[in-house]
Every structure is written in structure tokens, then in C-alpha cells.
Design a protein around this motif. Structure first.
Motif, PDB file in Angstrom:
ATOM      1  N   ARG A 177       5.850  -8.733  -1.940  1.00 44.09           N
ATOM      2  CA  ARG A 177       6.495  -7.416  -1.855  1.00 44.09           C
ATOM      3  C   ARG A 177       6.417  -6.885  -0.427  1.00 44.09           C
ATOM      4  O   ARG A 177       5.463  -7.141   0.315  1.00 44.09           O
ATOM      5  CB  ARG A 177       5.865  -6.405  -2.813  1.00 44.09           C
ATOM      6  N   THR A 178       7.445  -6.142  -0.068  1.00 45.28           N
ATOM      7  CA  THR A 178       7.472  -5.487   1.235  1.00 45.28           C
ATOM      8  C   THR A 178       8.291  -4.220   1.100  1.00 45.28           C
ATOM      9  O   THR A 178       9.161  -4.118   0.229  1.00 45.28           O
ATOM     10  CB  THR A 178       8.078  -6.400   2.308  1.00 45.28           C
ATOM     11  N   GLY A 179       7.998  -3.250   1.938  1.00 46.43           N
ATOM     12  CA  GLY A 179       8.772  -2.015   1.878  1.00 46.43           C
ATOM     13  C   GLY A 179       8.465  -1.088   3.032  1.00 46.43           C
ATOM     14  O   GLY A 179       7.424  -1.202   3.693  1.00 46.43           O
ATOM     15  N   LYS A 180       9.393  -0.188   3.270  1.00 46.50           N
ATOM     16  CA  LYS A 180       9.222   0.864   4.269  1.00 46.50           C
ATOM     17  C   LYS A 180       8.955   2.189   3.570  1.00 46.50           C
ATOM     18  O   LYS A 180       9.280   2.370   2.397  1.00 46.50           O
ATOM     19  CB  LYS A 180      10.466   0.971   5.159  1.00 46.50           C
ATOM     20  N   ARG A 181       8.351   3.098   4.321  1.00 47.28           N
ATOM     21  CA  ARG A 181       7.976   4.414   3.789  1.00 47.28           C
ATOM     22  C   ARG A 181       7.077   4.289   2.558  1.00 47.28           C
ATOM     23  O   ARG A 181       7.219   5.028   1.586  1.00 47.28           O
ATOM     24  CB  ARG A 181       9.216   5.236   3.453  1.00 47.28           C
ATOM     25  N   LEU A 182       6.121   3.358   2.623  1.00 45.49           N
ATOM     26  CA  LEU A 182       5.144   3.228   1.542  1.00 45.49           C
ATOM     27  C   LEU A 182       3.874   3.984   1.891  1.00 45.49           C
ATOM     28  O   LEU A 182       3.784   4.643   2.928  1.00 45.49           O
ATOM     29  CB  LEU A 182       4.863   1.749   1.278  1.00 45.49           C
ATOM     30  N   GLY A 183       2.878   3.908   1.024  1.00 45.13           N
ATOM     31  CA  GLY A 183       1.687   4.755   1.133  1.00 45.13           C
ATOM     32  C   GLY A 183       0.899   4.589   2.415  1.00 45.13           C
ATOM     33  O   GLY A 183       0.308   5.539   2.918  1.00 45.13           O
ATOM     34  N   ARG A 184       0.863   3.372   2.958  1.00 43.61           N
ATOM     35  CA  ARG A 184       0.151   3.139   4.211  1.00 43.61           C
ATOM     36  C   ARG A 184       0.626   1.822   4.805  1.00 43.61           C
ATOM     37  O   ARG A 184       1.256   1.004   4.131  1.00 43.61           O
ATOM     38  CB  ARG A 184      -1.362   3.093   4.007  1.00 43.61           C
ATOM     39  N   ARG A 185       0.319   1.629   6.078  1.00 42.04           N
ATOM     40  CA  ARG A 185       0.673   0.385   6.753  1.00 42.04           C
ATOM     41  C   ARG A 185      -0.414  -0.642   6.473  1.00 42.04           C
ATOM     42  O   ARG A 185      -1.577  -0.450   6.816  1.00 42.04           O
ATOM     43  CB  ARG A 185       0.797   0.627   8.254  1.00 42.04           C
TER      44      ARG A 185
END
Length: 513
Positions: free
Chosen positions: A362-370
Motif C-alpha cells: 500500500r502507498t498513499g499521499k496525505r496519510l497519517g504520517r510519513r
């Protein structure tokens, strides 16, 4: 003198078995196309300086920039200086800078201008004479993939790509390596007509990170883990690359590419291969690639992609104490865009070691933390001596390799809670690079640029690996293309509800790093 000594880092005086001595590049130069871009300014130029500051470049090293700007050598040197002062990892030393600046050159021109490449050829020849680079030059294509054919053609016509028995020429290509299998093959055809296969270095900067390389040490240097690194003990594996930022000013690049092509096809599938592969005969490029290829050939997608994949777009929300825009409201994004900013895929590996062990990417932007991590989650113990109430707060044992930002390894296991009752609860044992070693980890680009100059390819994916990665992802992309708009998810959360539902169907949940 043994052949091993002769080939080690182009330095005949260094014995590769002497671990006290670093690998130092021999006489050479680096030509960067696209020196006005963010990658060159924030990563490449600082990495070159850091290598020089660590004494890993030859005294006569040459750095040449190629761009359309109307600059001379001094203008470009000022650009490099500003980039180094702002982004270099190591402290600024005037002595290092003076030595590096003596070898800085700039060539002004368009990619399609033969005269500009003649000027570049003359500059390279002058450097061979004045700086002692001995005809050894690497060409770093920090440019859009669409410009690769034109630049490669010009390098060939000008004779710059030609290697000889006494000197080498190499090319470095940044991702993306195409946008699907067909385009990746076309790109490889273009590059292979100009450069030999062993002179082509495809950069995946994640493979240059210390923690990624440490996966090999963790697995194969320790008897502790390898016996349980298989389907007998492992329940599933989660590989996550989460970002807390949006697309920023990358709308032109990102829209139409999406999270899966941008991250899963390269970074996460490479992490999967390193996690799942068998022990190589050695860490030489051929042996390492052979084992990765075996794993990638064994990867199988689920039959029902609707149930075992998920995609989403970030909506507006709050992150880092400020309100942020949704993806469709970002400047330069079409209001009807179907490009995903979150992607999750289940894959299985059809071999004996990993039979019936799902891998979740999984990958994503604007998630809970880097965070980027590989979590190997183990099967539950039968808990025969314990009442169910005693282990109600006990989860799965897990070994988590943290790639960024706080590099290290965490082990989660059960321990008794202090007190008279027998109550078992999860605890963690943590190893951090920053605590265990006094020397800070070099930037990935430092390691990778040095490996290019040394001609050392183990950390660079081969074209076969690239093709197999697209073989895995293309059916997912083709399926998503028929599904309309991605699900929306709140900025600052952990993705769309469909991603949680995907895991729930398998009786599992995502980790919250």
C-alpha cells in the motif's frame, strides 16, 4: 596482482577484503542533464559534494551540467554551491568545495541540438586532458522519460556514448521506467541501441537506503530469523510507503500516473523481492538479481481484483495543524481526474516458502504520517496453557523493518503484565540506527552515484525486473481504468474504507505505524 584487486573500485591498490578502507572511485566525471530540476538541486549535487567531502571521489573529479540556461561555468558553480549549502548532509568545508569547483563545467544547449552535444564532447575531452578523467564519464538523465530517446540519440551521434577498452561510458536513468510494459520495452530498446546492458544503471533510490540494504544482513547474517522466514510461521507481510504530503507542484507529472505507477511498480515491488527472495550465492549483481527474478516470476495476483485491491483520492481535511485541499481541488488537476493518490494491492507468491502467505502493498499521499516499513507478521501461537482472557490483548508477533524516517527494526512480542494475574500484552523491542551507530547513514543518492562511478550494479534493478514489475501491475491498472472515480478519503487518515474492507475479507487489519 589478483583480478579482484584490479577491479575493486578502479583502484588497483585496494584489496576489497580490507574492510577498513572505503571504496573510492577512480578517475572519472559525471554529466547531469536536467540540472535546473529539483532532483539535481536537492539530491544529486549535494550527494556529489558529500561524496567528495568523505574522500570517496578522485581529486580530479569533474561535474558537468547541461541545460538550456544561458550560464557559464561560474554561473553553474554558483548553482551547485547554493544547492550544497542548503541540502548537503555533511558539514561545509571550504577545502572540499575549492577542489570540487575546479572541475565544474557547464554546457548550454537544447536536447535536439547536435552542436550543443559537440560542445559537450569538446568539454569532456578537455576534462580528460586537464583533470585526468581518463575518458571515464557517466551521463545522468535527470529529465522526463519522453526526452530519453532524443538525448540517447545525440550521445550516440556525437560519440559520447562510446566506451573503449581503456575507458568507460555509462548512463543513469531515473524512474519511471515507462508507464506500462509496452512503453518499458520501447524505452529499453532505445537505450540498449546506444549503451551496453552493463553500462545502463536504472536508479531506484529506495534501494540505496541503508535500511533496505540491511534487510539482506538481517535475513542472511543471522540464524535467528531465517528459520522462521517462511509460510510455516509467517501469517502475512505488509509493505507500506505512506506520505503525509499532497502532490505539491507535481500536478503535471502526477496526474495520469498515480500512486501505483509512482511507487508500487518500483519501490514496493523491489522491497517485496528483497523480503521474499531466497539466499543468493553472493551479493554480486548477477546472483542478487537471479534470486529477485525468481520471486517476481512467482508473484500472482488474486482472481478478483475488486475484492483484493483498493484505490482512493485524498479529500480535504486537517493535517499538521492546517487545513489542506483535496486532490481534485489542487492547482492543475482536472476536476474529473480518476488518478489515484492511494493504492493497495494483495499479491501472492507461488513457491514453497511463501505458499498461502499474502503480501499486502500500500502507498498513499496525505496519510497519517510519513513512514516506509516492511512488517513481517507471524502466526498466532496456540496459547494452550492460557485462558482466552489472559491473552485478549495479545496480537500477532511482528518484525518491522523501518526504512524511513527513523531507520531501524522493531520486534513486537507478548510479555506478562506486572501483577499477580497472568495477563499477556504486546511489548516492543526497538533497534535504531541513530542509537546504535555513531556515523549517520549516507543519503541513498550518495551510495548510488558512487556505485555508478565504480561500475557496481547490485542495487540497480535490471530491465528484466522492470518488465516483471509491469507484468504484475498492468492488470491492476487495466482493471481500475474500468472502475470510474476512486474512493475519497480524508486527509490525515489512513486511506479509503475500501482498503480496510479489503483486509477484513481476509480476516486481517492494516498496521497503524
Amino acid at each position: 596482482m589478483s583480478p579482484a584487486k584490479i577491479s575493486a573500485g578502479n583502484n588497483p591498490l585496494r584489496d576489497p577484503r580490507d574492510l577498513r578502507l572505503p571504496r573510492i572511485a577512480g578517475p572519472c566525471g559525471l554529466v547531469i542533464f536536467g540540472v535546473t530540476g529539483d532532483l539535481a538541486r536537492k539530491k544529486l549535487m549535494p550527494a556529489v559534494y558529500d561524496l567528495a567531502n568523505r574522500g570517496l571521489l578522485p581529486p580530479g573529479f569533474a561535474l558537468t551540467g547541461f541545460a538550456r540556461r544561458d550560464w557559464d561555468d561560474r554561473d553553474f558553480a554558483k548553482v551547485v554551491y547554493d544547492a550544497v549549502k542548503q541540502h548537503a548532509r555533511t558539514p561545509f568545508r571550504e577545502e572540499t568545495w575549492r577542489q570540487l569547483a575546479e572541475g565544474i563545467r557547464f554546457v548550454q544547449g537544447e536536447f535536439g541540438d547536435p552542436e550543443a552535444f559537440e560542445r559537450l564532447r569538446t568539454t569532456v575531452e578537455d576534462l580528460d586532458r586537464d583533470r585526468g578523467t581518463n575518458g571515464n564519464h557517466a551521463f545522468y538523465l535527470s529529465i522526463p522519460p519522453g526526452a530519453f530517446p532524443q538525448v540517447c540519440e545525440q550521445l550516440a551521434k556525437s560519440g559520447l556514448s562510446h566506451s573503449s577498452e581503456d575507458a568507460w561510458r555509462r548512463v543513469v536513468i531515473e524512474k519511471p521506467f515507462g508507464h506500462d510494459l509496452a512503453s518499458a520495452r520501447e524505452l529499453n530498446d532505445v537505450v540498449s541501441q546506444v549503451f551496453d546492458p552493463d553500462a545502463v544503471f536504472r536508479i531506484d533510490h529506495y534501494l540505496g537506503k541503508e535500511t533496505v540494504q540491511n534487510m539482506l544482513a538481517l535475513r542472511f547474517a543471522n540464524q535467528l530469523y531465517e528459520p522462521i522466514w517462511n509460510a510455516n510461521y509467517v501469517d502475512h507481510v505488509q509493505i507500506t510507503m505512506a506520505e503525509d504530503i499532497g502532490i505539491g507542484g507535481r500536478a503535471g507529472y502526477y496526474d495520469g500516473i498515480g500512486a501505483a505507477r509512482d511507487v508500487i511498480q518500483n519501490h514496493l515491488i523491489q522491497l517485496l523481492a528483497l523480503t521474499a527472495m531466497e539466499e543468493p550465492l553472493s551479493f554480486d549483481a548477477a546472483d542478487l538479481r537471479a534470486e529477485k527474478l525468481k520471486v517476481l516470476r512467482a508473484v500472482r495476483l488474486p482472481h478478483d481484483l475488486g475484492k483484493h485491491t483498493a484505490r482512493g483520492q485524498y479529500a480535504s481535511g486537517w493535517q499538521g495543524g492546517e487545513e489542506v485541499l483535496g486532490y481534485l481541488d489542487e492547482q492543475g488537476i482536472d476536476k474529473k481526474s480518476t488518478t489515484e493518490t492511494f493504492a493497495a494491492v494483495r499479491v501472492d507468491i507461488d513457491n514453497r516458502r511463501w505458499a498461502e502467505v499474502p503480501f499486502y502493498l500500500r502507498t498513499g499521499k496525505r496519510l497519517g504520517r510519513r513512514v516506509t516499513e516492511v512488517a513481517v507478521v507471524f502466526k498466532r501461537a496456540p496459547h494452550l496453557p492460557f485462558e482466552s482472557s489472559q491473552t485478549s490483548e495479545l496480537g500477532h508477533n511482528a518484525l518491522v523493518i523501518r526504512v524511513q524516517p527513523d531507520e531501524g527494526v522493531t520486534i513486537r512480542f507478548g510479555e506478562k503484565v506486572p501483577g499477580t494475574a497472568m495477563e499477556i500484552r504486546d511489548v516492543t523491542m526497538d533497534f535504531g540506527y541513530g542509537h546504535a551507530f555513531t556515523e549517520s547513514s549516507p543519503e541513498a543518492y550518495e551510495r548510488l552515484i558512487l556505485d555508478v562511478l565504480l561500475g557496481d550494479p547490485p542495487l540497480f534493478p535490471s530491465h528484466d525486473e522492470v518488465e516483471l514489475s509491469w507484468n504484475i501491475l498492468d492488470p491492476v491498472e487495466n482493471y481500475w481504468a474500468t472502475q470510474g472515480q476512486p474512493d475519497q478519503y480524508r486527509s490525515g487518515g489512513w486511506g479509503p474504507a475500501s482498503a480496510d474492507e479489503m483486509m477484513a475479507r481476509d480476516g486481517r487489519t492494516w498496521r497503524r505505524p
